[in-house]
Enzyme design. Structure first.
Site, PDB file in Angstrom:
ATOM      1  N   SER A  66      47.597  27.383  83.598  1.00  0.00           N
ATOM      2  CA  SER A  66      46.631  26.529  84.304  1.00  0.00           C
ATOM      3  C   SER A  66      46.177  25.426  83.359  1.00  0.00           C
ATOM      4  CB  SER A  66      45.415  27.353  84.722  1.00  0.00           C
ATOM      5  OG  SER A  66      44.370  26.505  85.168  1.00  0.00           O
ATOM      6  N   TYR A 120      38.076  32.874  82.475  1.00  0.00           N
ATOM      7  CA  TYR A 120      39.260  32.409  83.210  1.00  0.00           C
ATOM      8  C   TYR A 120      40.073  31.490  82.297  1.00  0.00           C
ATOM      9  CZ  TYR A 120      42.431  30.226  86.436  1.00  0.00           C
ATOM     10  OH  TYR A 120      43.585  29.770  87.020  1.00  0.00           O
TER      11      TYR A 120
HETATM   12  C1  8X3 Z   1      43.258  26.570  88.566  1.00  0.00           C
HETATM   13  C2  8X3 Z   1      42.894  25.194  88.178  1.00  0.00           C
HETATM   14  O1  8X3 Z   1      41.048  23.638  87.346  1.00  0.00           O
HETATM   15  O2  8X3 Z   1      40.420  25.299  88.995  1.00  0.00           O
HETATM   16  O3  8X3 Z   1      43.850  27.268  87.546  1.00  0.00           O
HETATM   17  O4  8X3 Z   1      40.879  25.958  86.747  1.00  0.00           O
HETATM   18  S1  8X3 Z   1      41.238  25.039  87.807  1.00  0.00           S
END
Ligand code: 8X3
Length: 248
Positions: free
Chosen positions: A135, A148
């Site tokens: 990501s 995350y």
């Molecule tokens: C997903 C993209 O920018 O929402 O991995 O983290 S973001």
């Protein structure tokens, strides 16, 4: 025809990638937790498919399912480590440990388990490809993204390490790091709050899951001597994790 195993095939990027790979004529192992969704997808695909219903964060289940793949679906030529999610968007001091556990369990540990279960057969054959779905969040941490972002940074770093370790074995190891992709991602992150999820995408032209699938196809269909090691894929409206050309 290649045999491609996709984790998290029951929705979003995984689902779109399965559709694209089937259009390209490949045999697919569809992995996910939601059997009814996998069955729905299986009905749409024209090439041979095998369903594997398990949770990637369950280490025993991962190894059992990989070991028991039918002969017609072995060996795995391409592993697409797609399963993973965001849970919550909160300051570190306010975030829930259960959310952090869930992200580390699937985005990091699950990806490691599946990789470790499939790697020996690729090493033995001196051939194979692993594509990890990272990501933009793994390239640049953003406020409240904390774990995350850390989990996706781990995917990025592990991809590099795996490429180094397997370099003498003929494997192709790469990752794709998407920015904003309009899928169930935000709905899961915000625990079913659809209105909040829609706000993430409603004033930009986000990537679709199919856009990401196109790039994954490009990585797979490249000639064997070509490794697309690292792709950051952004919507044109997004310049970085922070700079987004919102229309309102
Ligand atoms: C997903 C993209 O920018 O929402 O991995 O983290 S973001």
């Amino acid at each position: 025809m290649k045999t491609i195993l996709i984790t998290g095939a029951s929705s979003g990027i995984g689902w779109a990638t399965a559709e694209k790979m089937s259009q390209l004529g490949h045999r697919i192992v569809l992995c996910g937790r939601r059997e009814e969704r996998l069955l729905e997808l299986q009905k749409k695909l024209k090439t041979p498919t095998h369903l594997c219903c398990f949770d990637i964060s369950d280490r025993v289940a991962v190894f059992q399912n990989i070991e028991r793949l039918p002969e017609a679906f072995q060996p795995i030529d391409v592993l697409i480590n797609n399963a993973g999610n965001a849970h919550g968007l909160d300051l570190s001091q306010e975030a829930h440990l259960d959310d952090w556990d869930a992200m580390i369990d699937s985005n990091v540990k699950g990806l490691l388990y599946v990789t470790k279960a499939i790697l020996p057969q690729m090493i033995a054959r001196q051939a194979g490809q692993i594509i990890n779905i990272g990501s933009i969040a793994g390239k640049e941490a953003y406020p409240k993204g904390n774990v995350y972002c850390a989990s996706k940074a781990a995917v990025d770093s592990f991809t590099q390490g795996l490429r180094l370790d397997t370099n003498s074995h003929g494997l192709r190891i790469g990752a794709i790091h998407p920015g904003l992709v309009e899928t169930e991602f935000s709905e899961v992150r915000f625990k079913g709050d659809q209105q909040r999820a829609e706000l993430v995408y409603n004033d930009i032209e986000a990537l679709s899951a199919a856009d990401v699938a196109e790039s994954i196809a490009f990585m797979i269909e490249a000639p064997p001597h070509v490794t697309l090691a690292d792709i950051t894929l952004l919507p044109t409206d997004q310049a970085s994790a922070f700079v987004i050309n919102r229309k309102s």
